[in-house]
Scaffold this motif. Structure first.
Motif, PDB file in Angstrom:
ATOM      1  N   ASN A  78       0.830  -1.217   0.000  1.00 16.06           N
ATOM      2  CA  ASN A  78       0.000   0.000   0.000  1.00 16.06           C
ATOM      3  C   ASN A  78       0.861   1.262   0.000  1.00 16.06           C
ATOM      4  OD1 ASN A  78      -2.601  -1.275  -0.047  1.00 16.06           O
ATOM      5  ND2 ASN A  78      -2.216  -1.867   2.094  1.00 16.06           N
ATOM      6  N   THR A  79       1.814   1.279  -0.887  1.00 12.06           N
ATOM      7  CA  THR A  79       2.678   2.443  -1.045  1.00 12.06           C
ATOM      8  C   THR A  79       2.637   2.946  -2.481  1.00 12.06           C
ATOM      9  OG1 THR A  79       4.581   0.994  -1.448  1.00 12.06           O
ATOM     10  CG2 THR A  79       4.262   1.790   0.809  1.00 12.06           C
ATOM     11  N   VAL A  80       2.857   4.226  -2.608  1.00 11.03           N
ATOM     12  CA  VAL A  80       2.940   4.877  -3.912  1.00 11.03           C
ATOM     13  C   VAL A  80       4.220   5.701  -3.921  1.00 11.03           C
ATOM     14  CG1 VAL A  80       1.855   6.437  -5.550  1.00 11.03           C
ATOM     15  CG2 VAL A  80       0.445   4.972  -4.092  1.00 11.03           C
ATOM     16  N   ASP A  81       5.058   5.466  -4.892  1.00 10.98           N
ATOM     17  CA  ASP A  81       6.351   6.141  -4.956  1.00 10.98           C
ATOM     18  C   ASP A  81       6.413   7.117  -6.124  1.00 10.98           C
ATOM     19  OD1 ASP A  81       8.467   3.338  -3.901  1.00 10.98           O
ATOM     20  OD2 ASP A  81       7.074   4.633  -2.814  1.00 10.98           O
ATOM     21  N   LEU A  82       7.297   8.090  -5.979  1.00 10.61           N
ATOM     22  CA  LEU A  82       7.582   9.022  -7.067  1.00 10.61           C
ATOM     23  C   LEU A  82       9.101   9.077  -7.230  1.00 10.61           C
ATOM     24  CD1 LEU A  82       6.293  11.038  -9.088  1.00 10.61           C
ATOM     25  CD2 LEU A  82       6.838  12.833  -7.422  1.00 10.61           C
ATOM     26  N   GLN A  83       9.587   8.495  -8.303  1.00 13.69           N
ATOM     27  CA  GLN A  83      11.007   8.551  -8.620  1.00 13.69           C
ATOM     28  C   GLN A  83      11.267   9.806  -9.430  1.00 13.69           C
ATOM     29  OE1 GLN A  83      13.624   6.502  -7.727  1.00 13.69           O
ATOM     30  NE2 GLN A  83      14.919   8.004  -8.751  1.00 13.69           N
ATOM     31  N   MET A  84      12.148  10.649  -8.931  1.00 14.11           N
ATOM     32  CA  MET A  84      12.424  11.929  -9.575  1.00 14.11           C
ATOM     33  C   MET A  84      13.875  11.953 -10.020  1.00 14.11           C
ATOM     34  SD  MET A  84      10.353  14.442  -6.971  1.00 14.11           S
ATOM     35  CE  MET A  84      11.399  14.060  -5.558  1.00 14.11           C
ATOM     36  N   ASN A  85      14.097  12.014 -11.309  1.00 16.33           N
ATOM     37  CA  ASN A  85      15.444  12.052 -11.877  1.00 16.33           C
ATOM     38  C   ASN A  85      15.700  13.405 -12.540  1.00 16.33           C
ATOM     39  OD1 ASN A  85      15.759   9.327 -11.143  1.00 16.33           O
ATOM     40  ND2 ASN A  85      14.966   8.614 -13.110  1.00 16.33           N
ATOM     41  N   SER A  86      16.958  13.686 -12.753  1.00 14.24           N
ATOM     42  CA  SER A  86      17.361  14.938 -13.421  1.00 14.24           C
ATOM     43  C   SER A  86      16.642  16.136 -12.818  1.00 14.24           C
ATOM     44  CB  SER A  86      17.060  14.845 -14.920  1.00 14.24           C
ATOM     45  OG  SER A  86      17.723  13.751 -15.499  1.00 14.24           O
ATOM     46  N   LEU A  87      16.708  16.233 -11.516  1.00 16.32           N
ATOM     47  CA  LEU A  87      15.976  17.286 -10.813  1.00 16.32           C
ATOM     48  C   LEU A  87      16.487  18.669 -11.177  1.00 16.32           C
ATOM     49  CD1 LEU A  87      15.557  15.483  -7.425  1.00 16.32           C
ATOM     50  CD2 LEU A  87      13.692  16.493  -8.741  1.00 16.32           C
ATOM     51  N   LYS A  88      15.555  19.616 -11.181  1.00 19.38           N
ATOM     52  CA  LYS A  88      15.849  21.014 -11.513  1.00 19.38           C
ATOM     53  C   LYS A  88      15.446  21.893 -10.331  1.00 19.38           C
ATOM     54  CE  LYS A  88      14.553  20.114 -16.340  1.00 19.38           C
ATOM     55  NZ  LYS A  88      13.666  20.515 -17.462  1.00 19.38           N
ATOM     56  N   PRO A  89      16.053  23.074 -10.227  1.00 17.30           N
ATOM     57  CA  PRO A  89      15.658  23.981  -9.129  1.00 17.30           C
ATOM     58  C   PRO A  89      14.151  24.276  -9.123  1.00 17.30           C
ATOM     59  CG  PRO A  89      17.708  24.722 -10.090  1.00 17.30           C
ATOM     60  CD  PRO A  89      17.227  23.585 -10.944  1.00 17.30           C
ATOM     61  N   GLU A  90      13.538  24.308 -10.284  1.00 16.60           N
ATOM     62  CA  GLU A  90      12.105  24.590 -10.342  1.00 16.60           C
ATOM     63  C   GLU A  90      11.241  23.430  -9.862  1.00 16.60           C
ATOM     64  OE1 GLU A  90      14.353  24.953 -12.814  1.00 16.60           O
ATOM     65  OE2 GLU A  90      13.499  24.391 -14.775  1.00 16.60           O
ATOM     66  N   ASP A  91      11.850  22.310  -9.551  1.00 14.46           N
ATOM     67  CA  ASP A  91      11.126  21.197  -8.937  1.00 14.46           C
ATOM     68  C   ASP A  91      10.974  21.379  -7.426  1.00 14.46           C
ATOM     69  OD1 ASP A  91      12.865  18.977 -11.157  1.00 14.46           O
ATOM     70  OD2 ASP A  91      10.771  19.653 -11.326  1.00 14.46           O
TER      71      ASP A  91
END
Length: 118
Positions: free
Chosen positions: A76-89
């Motif tokens: 019962n988990t939901v993940d968000l993988q965030m790559n190539s992050l930018k300052p506007e993230d």
């Protein structure tokens, strides 16, 4: 009432990756959709990624190709993988569960801060 708890936020340099996780106290299969939103300072909360009950996914144009939403029905988990992050993230990221009745009932986590330095 379901409780959603986010984890995995933090400070990261631009170009790096970060993974957010959302743990639900109820079975996520009970909901019509699970999503991640974010709110940057002085801006409105915006939808980042959503995964529907049937498995289809949609992303904001600004994160397409960089972010991936996934779920685990057993934990019962939901993940968000965030790559190539930018300052506007940079912003507070909120886990969201949607239950469609005659209206859409939204449930929210407390939020996780993500800060991307340039």
């Amino acid at each position: 009432q379901v409780h959603l708890v986010e984890s995995g936020g933090g400070l990261v340099q631009a170009g790096k990756s970060l993974r957010l996780s959302c743990a639900a106290t109820d079975s996520i299969s009970n909901f019509n959709a699970m999503a991640w939103y974010r709110q940057a300072p002085a801006k409105q909360r915006e939808l980042v990624a959503i995964i529907m009950k049937g498995g289809s996914r949609n992303y904001a144009d600004s994160v397409k190709g960089r972010f991936t939403i996934s779920r685990d029905m057993h934990t019962n988990t939901v993940d968000l993988q965030m790559n190539s992050l930018k300052p506007e993230d940079t912003g507070i990221y909120y886990c969201n569960a949607k239950l469609v009745r005659t209206f859409v009932q939204d449930y929210w986590g407390q939020g996780a801060q993500v800060t991307v330095s340039s």
